[in-house]
Design an enzyme around this catalytic site. Structure first.
Site: not given
Lengths: 157, 157
Positions: A54, A56, A84, A87
């Site tokens: 992801h 992040e 999410c 993260c």
């Protein structure tokens, strides 16, 4: 534009660039330390075949490499969408001080991402979750923890 | 020993090995696919200066590289300790089917790890959390999401 909006706009631009080239979902993130960008990334789950890639997570890893430390105290995470739980938890482990985001988890849910469900799922007990979870307290399982906590040379994080 | 206990014992051995050499906290994890280990790792937060380098994250990444896919459907994650919310979320994103662990989050808390607090923190509203979170719905923020969801070539994950 205020500085927050300038940095957040950069995260949105990264989201657009990454998803246009098919690297993954439409998500971008940057890490700012003392007014300077020290990590930036877009989602690369598809391109790297890595479900943890992801934006992040990648931005946090880059920022840590930049500062040479596993903590990012005083840094700000700008994310095109609400992080999410994976993260957001990474931001806690990294001791990030502040998070600014543009789109909500509801907006991610509307295009098919499970972030919102995931927050609910984490709050369930082991037996209520969709992933089957079993706790098997084997004899000897605590030995690594006991050795670690008894070691004066250990590095807490 | 049943197969679960054999694999779980391997995860505990990895926890011991990694923490003895000072790589990070006392945590190990393996991923099993059709009875075969396809990913294994210990925590390397300190050695790699990466707060996301938890055993489970590293084992998931290794297993995905092994299978060449961002999903690990049908795989089992064995972890020496109950996964933190970052790692549990990663398991969901990876579509892992089952998780077996030995030590609980309470046992990790007893030696100074914040896993238990982190589960509570994720369940708070934005304004109640210890990380300051701001939602700034900038004009144009939804454009990456709209483009992605309108692209028939997209790869959902």
């Amino acid at each position: 534009m205020n500085p927050d909006d300038i940095f957040l706009t950069r995260a949105i631009e990264l989201a657009l660039q990454g998803s246009r080239q098919g690297d993954g979902g439409p998500f971008g993130a940057i890490i700012v330390h003392e007014g300077r960008i020290i990590g930036e990334a877009w989602n690369r789950v598809v391109a790297s075949k890595d479900p943890t890639a992801h934006a992040e997570i990648a931005a946090i890893r880059m920022a840590c490499a930049s500062l040479g430390h596993f903590h990012l105290s005083g840094c700000v995470l700008y994310a095109s969408s609400e992080p999410c739980p994976m993260c957001l938890s990474a931001a806690y482990w990294a001791r990030i001080g502040r998070i600014v985001f543009a789109n909500s988890r509801a907006e991610a849910a509307a295009i098919g991402f499970c972030d919102d469900d995931l927050y609910a799922e984490l709050n369930r007990t082991l037996t209520e979750r969709s992933i089957v979870m079993e706790h098997r307290a084997l004899p000897g399982a605590l030995q690594p923890m006991r050795e670690w906590s008894g070691n004066p040379q250990r590095t807490p994080y």
